[in-house]
Design a protein around this motif. Structure first.
Motif, PDB file in Angstrom:
ATOM      1  N   THR A 146       0.851  -1.198   0.000  1.00 57.92           N
ATOM      2  CA  THR A 146       0.000   0.000   0.000  1.00 57.92           C
ATOM      3  C   THR A 146       0.884   1.243   0.000  1.00 57.92           C
ATOM      4  O   THR A 146       0.664   2.181  -0.789  1.00 57.92           O
ATOM      5  CB  THR A 146      -0.932   0.005   1.232  1.00 57.92           C
ATOM      6  N   ASP A 147       1.911   1.262   0.861  1.00 55.24           N
ATOM      7  CA  ASP A 147       2.864   2.393   0.862  1.00 55.24           C
ATOM      8  C   ASP A 147       3.480   2.560  -0.521  1.00 55.24           C
ATOM      9  O   ASP A 147       3.646   3.672  -1.017  1.00 55.24           O
ATOM     10  CB  ASP A 147       3.993   2.151   1.874  1.00 55.24           C
ATOM     11  N   ARG A 148       3.815   1.438  -1.143  1.00 61.59           N
ATOM     12  CA  ARG A 148       4.452   1.485  -2.461  1.00 61.59           C
ATOM     13  C   ARG A 148       3.493   2.090  -3.499  1.00 61.59           C
ATOM     14  O   ARG A 148       3.914   2.873  -4.345  1.00 61.59           O
ATOM     15  CB  ARG A 148       4.871   0.073  -2.910  1.00 61.59           C
ATOM     16  N   VAL A 149       2.214   1.732  -3.419  1.00 61.57           N
ATOM     17  CA  VAL A 149       1.232   2.302  -4.357  1.00 61.57           C
ATOM     18  C   VAL A 149       1.198   3.821  -4.204  1.00 61.57           C
ATOM     19  O   VAL A 149       1.201   4.557  -5.194  1.00 61.57           O
ATOM     20  CB  VAL A 149      -0.171   1.684  -4.130  1.00 61.57           C
ATOM     21  N   PHE A 150       1.230   4.318  -2.955  1.00 60.42           N
ATOM     22  CA  PHE A 150       1.209   5.777  -2.751  1.00 60.42           C
ATOM     23  C   PHE A 150       2.488   6.434  -3.257  1.00 60.42           C
ATOM     24  O   PHE A 150       2.504   7.618  -3.569  1.00 60.42           O
ATOM     25  CB  PHE A 150       0.950   6.109  -1.278  1.00 60.42           C
ATOM     26  N   GLU A 151       3.567   5.652  -3.351  1.00 62.96           N
ATOM     27  CA  GLU A 151       4.812   6.181  -3.943  1.00 62.96           C
ATOM     28  C   GLU A 151       4.803   6.029  -5.459  1.00 62.96           C
ATOM     29  O   GLU A 151       5.787   6.374  -6.133  1.00 62.96           O
ATOM     30  CB  GLU A 151       6.027   5.411  -3.386  1.00 62.96           C
ATOM     31  N   GLY A 152       3.719   5.478  -6.012  1.00 62.11           N
ATOM     32  CA  GLY A 152       3.643   5.279  -7.461  1.00 62.11           C
ATOM     33  C   GLY A 152       4.444   4.073  -7.931  1.00 62.11           C
ATOM     34  O   GLY A 152       4.800   3.976  -9.107  1.00 62.11           O
ATOM     35  N   LYS A 153       4.725   3.124  -7.018  1.00 61.81           N
ATOM     36  CA  LYS A 153       5.557   1.961  -7.356  1.00 61.81           C
ATOM     37  C   LYS A 153       4.732   0.675  -7.340  1.00 61.81           C
ATOM     38  O   LYS A 153       3.749   0.565  -6.594  1.00 61.81           O
ATOM     39  CB  LYS A 153       6.700   1.802  -6.343  1.00 61.81           C
ATOM     40  N   THR A 154       5.167  -0.276  -8.145  1.00 57.31           N
ATOM     41  CA  THR A 154       4.455  -1.550  -8.273  1.00 57.31           C
ATOM     42  C   THR A 154       5.130  -2.662  -7.488  1.00 57.31           C
ATOM     43  O   THR A 154       4.464  -3.543  -6.944  1.00 57.31           O
ATOM     44  CB  THR A 154       4.416  -1.961  -9.762  1.00 57.31           C
ATOM     45  N   TRP A 155       6.477  -2.614  -7.449  1.00 58.99           N
ATOM     46  CA  TRP A 155       7.239  -3.792  -6.993  1.00 58.99           C
ATOM     47  C   TRP A 155       7.689  -3.627  -5.544  1.00 58.99           C
ATOM     48  O   TRP A 155       7.667  -2.523  -4.996  1.00 58.99           O
ATOM     49  CB  TRP A 155       8.430  -4.033  -7.930  1.00 58.99           C
ATOM     50  N   LEU A 156       8.150  -4.716  -4.957  1.00 60.12           N
ATOM     51  CA  LEU A 156       8.540  -4.677  -3.541  1.00 60.12           C
ATOM     52  C   LEU A 156       9.674  -3.691  -3.288  1.00 60.12           C
ATOM     53  O   LEU A 156       9.716  -3.015  -2.263  1.00 60.12           O
ATOM     54  CB  LEU A 156       8.983  -6.068  -3.075  1.00 60.12           C
TER      55      LEU A 156
END
Ligand SMILES: N[C@@H](CCC(=O)N[C@@H](CS)C(=O)NCC(=O)O)C(=O)O
Length: 219
Positions: A146-156
């Motif tokens: 979820t944090d990654r989605v808010f950073e605009g990222k897909t991957w771990l």
């Protein structure tokens, strides 16, 4: 000419990690089928001679033996990924972060993986304890993604898929087989979809191609 030999069990999520990485990087390999269940061949002397830990997968590269799945993923990436993005080992931040998620994937083997073995093969462990541990791990993964989605990222980790994604994917994707559905984990669902979309993606029983899911939805 094949790159390595995989001592393999089709229903093993850890063996699947290797088949998946090899599929994506188009690496050719040989397999030796091991009768994990019901034969417990991985605990027999000829297999213990290769891997004293008595686990699968085992990989041989000529005379060299690798017995840890994450080490095998690292070997495949370091030797067969000219882009270097699948395992950015030398990057001072991405390298350690990949290591951290590889370690997390080991936790998944012991939580969701064991819960799955218990559900499907009646593995003699405390299934409820494994399921509770798996829920804790799934929640941790969901928060991170979820944090990654808010950073605009897909991957771990970083901007590209890495061996960490491959290492974490199977037991998360298979967790519904252990009664752990993904309804409460939208970020995980999104990430599973992204992994399934990778060129060269291969399946295992319980993990399908996206078009198979779409056909199911249409029907
Ligand atoms: N640390 C090992 C663990 C692999 C593992 O647990 N594999 C399972 C099959 S997916 C296994 O061989 N379990 C042996 C057993 O429980 O008898 C790795 O990551 O390679």
């Amino acid at each position: 000419m094949t790159a390595f030999t995989l001592y393999n069990y089709v229903l093993s999520g850890n063996c699947y990690k290797i088949r998946l990485m090899a599929g994506i990087l188009d690496v050719k390999y040989d397999t030796v089928a091991v009768d994990f269940y019901p034969g417990f061949e991985h605990r027999q002397n000829h297999m213990l001679a290769l891997n004293p830990a008595g686990t699968l997968p085992v990989m041989t590269i000529g005379e060299q033996v690798l017995t840890d799945t994450q080490a095998m993923l690292a070997w495949i990436a370091l030797n067969h990924d000219p882009s270097g993005t699948w395992y950015p080992a030398a990057d001072p931040m991405l390298g350690p972060l990949v290591q951290q998620w590889l370690a997390f994937s080991g936790r998944l083997t012991n939580s969701a993986g064991l819960a799955g073995l218990h559900s499907m093969l009646n593995w003699p462990i405390d299934g409820e304890a494994a399921r509770r541990a798996a829920i804790k791990d799934l929640r941790e993964l969901e928060l991170h993604l979820t944090d990654r989605v808010f950073e605009g990222k897909t991957w771990l980790v970083g901007d590209h898929p890495t061996i960490a994604d491959i290492a974490c994917f199977p037991y998360v994707a298979l967790s519904p087989d252990a009664g752990l559905d993904h309804d409460g984990y939208p970020a995980i669902r999104n990430w599973l979809y992204a992994v399934r979309s990778l060129p060269g993606f291969v399946t295992m029983p319980g993990i399908h191609h996206l078009h198979e899911l779409r056909e199911g939805a249409d029907g």
